[in-house]
Design a protein around this motif. Structure first.
Motif, short mmCIF file in Angstrom:
data_model
loop_
_atom_site.label_atom_id
_atom_site.label_comp_id
_atom_site.label_asym_id
_atom_site.label_seq_id
_atom_site.Cartn_x
_atom_site.Cartn_y
_atom_site.Cartn_z
N ALA A 224 0.81 -1.22 0.00
CA ALA A 224 0.00 0.00 0.00
C ALA A 224 0.84 1.27 0.00
CB ALA A 224 -0.93 -0.03 1.20
N ALA A 225 2.00 1.21 -0.61
CA ALA A 225 2.91 2.35 -0.56
C ALA A 225 2.29 3.63 -1.14
CB ALA A 225 4.20 2.01 -1.30
N GLY A 226 1.44 3.52 -2.18
CA GLY A 226 0.92 4.71 -2.82
C GLY A 226 -0.49 5.10 -2.40
N ASN A 227 -1.16 4.30 -1.61
CA ASN A 227 -2.54 4.57 -1.22
C ASN A 227 -2.60 4.72 0.29
OD1 ASN A 227 -5.48 3.72 -0.51
ND2 ASN A 227 -5.53 4.06 -2.73
N PRO A 228 -3.37 5.68 0.79
CA PRO A 228 -3.35 5.94 2.24
C PRO A 228 -4.16 4.96 3.09
CG PRO A 228 -4.84 7.45 1.16
CD PRO A 228 -4.15 6.68 0.07
N LEU A 229 -4.91 4.02 2.46
CA LEU A 229 -5.78 3.15 3.25
C LEU A 229 -5.78 1.72 2.71
CD1 LEU A 229 -7.90 2.89 5.52
CD2 LEU A 229 -9.63 3.47 3.81
N SER A 230 -5.54 0.79 3.62
CA SER A 230 -5.62 -0.63 3.27
C SER A 230 -6.34 -1.37 4.39
CB SER A 230 -4.22 -1.22 3.05
OG SER A 230 -3.43 -1.07 4.21
N VAL A 231 -6.89 -2.55 4.05
CA VAL A 231 -7.55 -3.40 5.04
C VAL A 231 -7.07 -4.84 4.84
CG1 VAL A 231 -9.60 -1.93 5.19
CG2 VAL A 231 -9.59 -3.87 3.61
N HIS A 232 -7.23 -5.64 5.90
CA HIS A 232 -6.87 -7.05 5.87
C HIS A 232 -7.80 -7.79 6.81
CE1 HIS A 232 -3.67 -10.34 6.79
NE2 HIS A 232 -4.43 -10.71 5.77
N VAL A 233 -8.32 -8.93 6.37
CA VAL A 233 -9.23 -9.71 7.20
C VAL A 233 -8.64 -11.10 7.39
CG1 VAL A 233 -11.57 -10.57 7.53
CG2 VAL A 233 -11.20 -8.44 6.27
N LEU A 234 -8.50 -11.49 8.65
CA LEU A 234 -7.98 -12.81 9.01
C LEU A 234 -9.05 -13.54 9.81
CD1 LEU A 234 -5.50 -14.72 9.09
CD2 LEU A 234 -4.93 -13.66 11.27
N ASN A 235 -9.36 -14.76 9.41
CA ASN A 235 -10.35 -15.58 10.09
C ASN A 235 -9.69 -16.29 11.26
OD1 ASN A 235 -12.16 -17.58 10.91
ND2 ASN A 235 -12.97 -17.83 8.84
N PRO B 186 -8.71 13.68 -2.87
CA PRO B 186 -7.70 14.01 -1.87
C PRO B 186 -8.01 13.33 -0.53
CG PRO B 186 -9.21 15.85 -2.19
CD PRO B 186 -9.58 14.80 -3.20
N PHE B 187 -6.97 12.90 0.15
CA PHE B 187 -7.13 12.27 1.47
C PHE B 187 -7.16 13.40 2.49
CE2 PHE B 187 -5.21 9.44 4.92
CZ PHE B 187 -6.40 8.77 5.13
N GLU B 188 -8.35 13.65 3.05
CA GLU B 188 -8.55 14.77 3.96
C GLU B 188 -8.77 14.29 5.38
OE1 GLU B 188 -11.97 16.52 2.09
OE2 GLU B 188 -10.75 17.71 0.72
N ALA B 189 -8.44 15.14 6.32
CA ALA B 189 -8.70 14.84 7.73
C ALA B 189 -10.21 14.73 7.94
CB ALA B 189 -8.12 15.94 8.62
N GLY B 190 -10.61 13.88 8.88
CA GLY B 190 -12.02 13.71 9.18
C GLY B 190 -12.32 12.32 9.68
N GLU B 191 -13.61 12.03 9.81
CA GLU B 191 -14.06 10.71 10.25
C GLU B 191 -14.44 9.87 9.05
OE1 GLU B 191 -17.16 10.54 13.17
OE2 GLU B 191 -15.97 11.61 14.66
N TYR B 192 -14.00 8.63 9.08
CA TYR B 192 -14.27 7.68 8.01
C TYR B 192 -14.86 6.41 8.62
CZ TYR B 192 -11.41 10.61 4.95
OH TYR B 192 -10.91 11.65 4.22
N GLU C 265 -5.47 -1.05 -1.66
CA GLU C 265 -5.72 0.35 -2.03
C GLU C 265 -7.22 0.63 -1.98
OE1 GLU C 265 -3.86 0.72 -5.88
OE2 GLU C 265 -1.88 0.93 -4.96
N LEU C 266 -7.74 0.90 -0.80
CA LEU C 266 -9.18 1.13 -0.66
C LEU C 266 -9.58 2.58 -0.91
CD1 LEU C 266 -11.91 -0.12 -0.08
CD2 LEU C 266 -11.50 0.24 2.36
N PHE C 267 -8.69 3.52 -0.63
CA PHE C 267 -9.05 4.93 -0.83
C PHE C 267 -9.02 5.25 -2.32
CE2 PHE C 267 -8.86 9.52 -0.66
CZ PHE C 267 -9.75 9.79 0.38
N GLN D 84 0.10 10.09 6.55
CA GLN D 84 0.38 8.75 7.06
C GLN D 84 -0.51 7.72 6.38
OE1 GLN D 84 0.06 8.54 11.30
NE2 GLN D 84 1.69 10.03 11.65
N HIS D 85 -0.06 6.45 6.45
CA HIS D 85 -0.85 5.34 5.93
C HIS D 85 -1.72 4.79 7.06
CE1 HIS D 85 -1.92 1.99 3.40
NE2 HIS D 85 -1.80 1.24 4.48
#
Length: 136
Positions: free
Chosen positions: A22-33, A78-84, A71-73, A117-118
């Motif tokens: 995720a070096a170029g995108n500010p948001l990633s997710v991962h799901v582990l069972n 633009p990646f802006e401050a706030g609640e997501y 890369e979810l975002f 930040q990521h």
């Protein structure tokens, strides 16, 4: 290897490999069972931003064979401050795998203050419980 050791090993690998993915995108997710210690592919995930009194849809994706969305975002915003809010559609996943679950979806609300930040959001999942935290 015990299930607990498998879980810790998977978490360690998750943290290490998410940096490269995720070096170029500010948001990633991962799901582990946590029930079987394996990644959770095929989980639909949505991303929304809190605007006024409403949640504005921004993006959606599906976890890959490694249980990740690197890369979810959306690239065009633009990646802006706030609640997501990231919403994991876990009911669909458990239905596909022929398991019952108590949580048909899991919303994770988080606050972005430092847009340089990521943000990585791992979800540790079982049919009747979950845990999440801010990864890097």
């Amino acid at each position: 290897m015990t299930p607990l050791r498998m879980t810790f090993a998977a978490l360690g690998l998750s943290a290490f490999s998410s940096l490269a993915l995720a070096a170029g995108n500010p948001l990633s997710v991962h799901v582990l069972n946590l029930e079987n210690g394996l990644p959770s592919p095929g989980i639909n995930v949505t991303l929304e931003r809190h605007v006024g009194q409403n949640w504005q849809p921004l993006a959606q994706g599906t976890t890959n064979e490694q249980g990740r969305i690197a890369e979810l975002f959306p690239a065009n915003k633009p990646f802006e401050a706030g609640e997501y809010r990231v919403v994991f559609k876990t009911g669909e996943y458990f239905e596909k795998t022929k398991h019952e679950t108590f949580f048909p979806e899991i919303p994770v609300i988080f606050k972005v203050e430092q847009t340089d930040q990521h943000y990585h959001i791992p979800l540790l999942l079982s049919p009747y419980g979950f845990s999440t935290y801010r990864g890097s």
